[in-house]
Design a protein around this motif. Structure first.
Motif, PDB file in Angstrom:
ATOM      1  N   MET A 259     -14.329   5.637  -4.124  1.00 39.28           N
ATOM      2  CA  MET A 259     -13.407   4.557  -4.503  1.00 39.28           C
ATOM      3  C   MET A 259     -12.949   3.766  -3.277  1.00 39.28           C
ATOM      4  N   PHE A 260     -12.598   2.505  -3.531  1.00 36.46           N
ATOM      5  CA  PHE A 260     -11.950   1.662  -2.527  1.00 36.46           C
ATOM      6  C   PHE A 260     -10.475   1.581  -2.882  1.00 36.46           C
ATOM      7  N   VAL A 261      -9.628   1.559  -1.848  1.00 37.99           N
ATOM      8  CA  VAL A 261      -8.199   1.314  -2.067  1.00 37.99           C
ATOM      9  C   VAL A 261      -7.897  -0.089  -1.568  1.00 37.99           C
ATOM     10  N   VAL A 262      -7.388  -0.929  -2.451  1.00 35.96           N
ATOM     11  CA  VAL A 262      -7.030  -2.306  -2.068  1.00 35.96           C
ATOM     12  C   VAL A 262      -5.531  -2.498  -2.286  1.00 35.96           C
ATOM     13  N   ARG A 263      -4.976  -3.481  -1.599  1.00 33.87           N
ATOM     14  CA  ARG A 263      -3.548  -3.762  -1.792  1.00 33.87           C
ATOM     15  C   ARG A 263      -3.419  -5.045  -2.607  1.00 33.87           C
ATOM     16  N   GLU A 264      -2.683  -4.931  -3.687  1.00 30.97           N
ATOM     17  CA  GLU A 264      -2.490  -6.094  -4.563  1.00 30.97           C
ATOM     18  C   GLU A 264      -1.007  -6.240  -4.836  1.00 30.97           C
ATOM     19  N   ARG A 267       1.071  -3.381  -3.798  1.00 34.31           N
ATOM     20  CA  ARG A 267       0.775  -2.096  -4.442  1.00 34.31           C
ATOM     21  C   ARG A 267      -0.660  -1.667  -4.148  1.00 34.31           C
ATOM     22  N   GLU A 268      -0.866  -0.371  -3.990  1.00 37.07           N
ATOM     23  CA  GLU A 268      -2.247   0.107  -3.805  1.00 37.07           C
ATOM     24  C   GLU A 268      -2.938   0.193  -5.170  1.00 37.07           C
ATOM     25  N   ARG A 269      -4.151  -0.330  -5.216  1.00 41.39           N
ATOM     26  CA  ARG A 269      -4.942  -0.230  -6.447  1.00 41.39           C
ATOM     27  C   ARG A 269      -6.275   0.436  -6.116  1.00 41.39           C
ATOM     28  N   ILE A 270      -6.872   1.059  -7.124  1.00 38.79           N
ATOM     29  CA  ILE A 270      -8.138   1.771  -6.947  1.00 38.79           C
ATOM     30  C   ILE A 270      -9.275   0.990  -7.606  1.00 38.79           C
TER      31      ILE A 270
END
Ligand code: AMP
Length: 363
Positions: A259-264, A267-270
């Motif tokens: 998985m990648f963790v992105v910030r949106e 908030r962290e999203r997967i």
């Protein structure tokens, strides 16, 4: 026979494994501890041969050899997702195969995998099917640059993929991946990469290890650390996503969900990157850092045994020994608390996975 009606495999039985690499070797070692014998089927000799009761060296297309192998074992699994789908179907005519041929077919083809994840409502990067330069041009217009072109099949450790930056023409990019069926993926500006290694048993029970944070160098996994530096909410989302995937595949065995963790919006999203239908390099820390290793867990799951506890025993770090790094074995052996796992491979070619070390510290 329905898999939940199959009786549990008793110690003394023989488990067949398609593939003879280090994952097969570590599965065989843990299977032996539970009293099972291992029969490896692989076109080439490999690290698993040294620690298995029997082996068959034959092509994955050799249906007579596959049938003869199946007759000699009680059930079959695999440690390599590029086993041809037809091989899995031939095995299933004779013996139970876990994970089954559907799980294999879905996860060995990036397009099938992404379509499955999208239909399931799992967040993934935008993607488009690419079978020609014309398709690629259309896909680039939709997904933009940079984006990542990946072959549908046979990709690993960054092989079979190319980043489409501004200066790469679509002709060059498609030629660079061998002009094969592919997918174009939107570039993900991730903060970190994590994975969930989870097991599902024959009756649908699930046990997941803690979320692992993975650092790559030159597309090859360098370290895995646990716990991942992730909010409790994102961690829960990662685990729930893995559970949803294995349930939808009616999966039996251990899976690696990258998985990648992105910030949106703060908030962290997967976002799921890819699935590995097997034990996974990012789960090697469990050999010394969890109550049950991923290898034992896979054997338990496919054999119809109760799953073991995935509880973590401390702060864990796994470091791969790549190429000549393995030559430092004496130094590593002198380090108190460092657990060494070597694969017995002959040639230490650059980037080749030769072994790994686990370091577990009290929390
Ligand atoms: P894969 O073979 O899909 O696991 O990709 C190998 C590595 O390339 C990943 O672990 C990422 O570091 C990087 N990568 C793959 N896909 C993307 C993407 N869509 N955006 C950004 N980086 C990517």
């Amino acid at each position: 026979m329905a898999k939940d009606k199959l009786t549990a495999l008793a110690p003394g039985a023989t488990i067949g494994i398609l593939g003879g690499g280090q994952l097969g070797r570590m599965l065989a070692l843990d299977a032996a501890r539970l009293g099972f014998k291992i029969h490896i089927y692989c076109p080439d000799t490999g690290p698993a041969f040294d620690v298995s009761a029997a082996h068959t060296q034959a092509a994955y297309e050799d249906e007579d050899a596959l049938a003869a192998f199946a007759q000699k074992v009680d059930l079959v699994t695999y440690e390599f997702e590029n086993v041809p789908a037809r091989t899995a179907e031939v095995i299933e005519k004779h013996r139970p195969l876990f994970p089954d041929s559907r799980a294999l077919a879905t996860t060995q083809d990036r397009l099938a995998e992404k379509t499955f994840l999208q239909d399931l409502g799992v967040p993934i990067a935008g993607f488009a099917e690419v079978n020609s330069v014309v398709d690629l041009e259309a896909a680039v217009r939709t997904l933009g640059r940079p984006s990542v072109l990946k072959t549908r099949r046979f990709g690993y450790d960054g092989k079979g993929q190319i980043m489409l930056r501004e200066d790469v023409s679509t002709d060059t990019a498609f030629a660079a991946i061998g002009s094969q069926p592919a997918v174009l993926e939107a570039f993900v500006p991730f903060e970190r990469e994590v994975s969930v290694v989870a097991a599902r048993g024959r009756k649908g029970e699930i046990a997941a290890f803690d979320v692992t944070e993975n650092r790559h160098e030159n597309h090859i996994l360098r370290t895995s650390t646990v716990p991942a530096d992730l909010s409790a909410e994102a961690s829960k989302e990662a685990l729930a996503t893995a559970e949803k995937i294995v349930a939808a595949l009616d999966y039996v065995g251990v899976i690696g969900v990258e998985m990648f963790v992105v910030r949106e919006g703060g908030r962290e999203r997967i976002l799921v990157n890819e699935l590995a239908p097997r034990v996974h390099n990012s789960g090697h820390w469990t050999q010394d850092g969890a109550e049950t290793s991923q290898f034992e867990q896979h054997i338990r799951a496919i054999a119809g045994w109760p799953l073991g506890s995935p509880r973590r025993l401390g702060l864990a770090e796994m470091t791969n020994l790549l190429g000549e790094e393995v030559l430092k074995w004496q130094e590593l052996a002198a380090e108190p608390g460092t657990r060494i796992h070597l694969y017995g491979k002959g040639q230490a070619r650059p980037g080749r996975k030769m072994g790994h070390v686990n370091r577990i510290k009290p929390e």
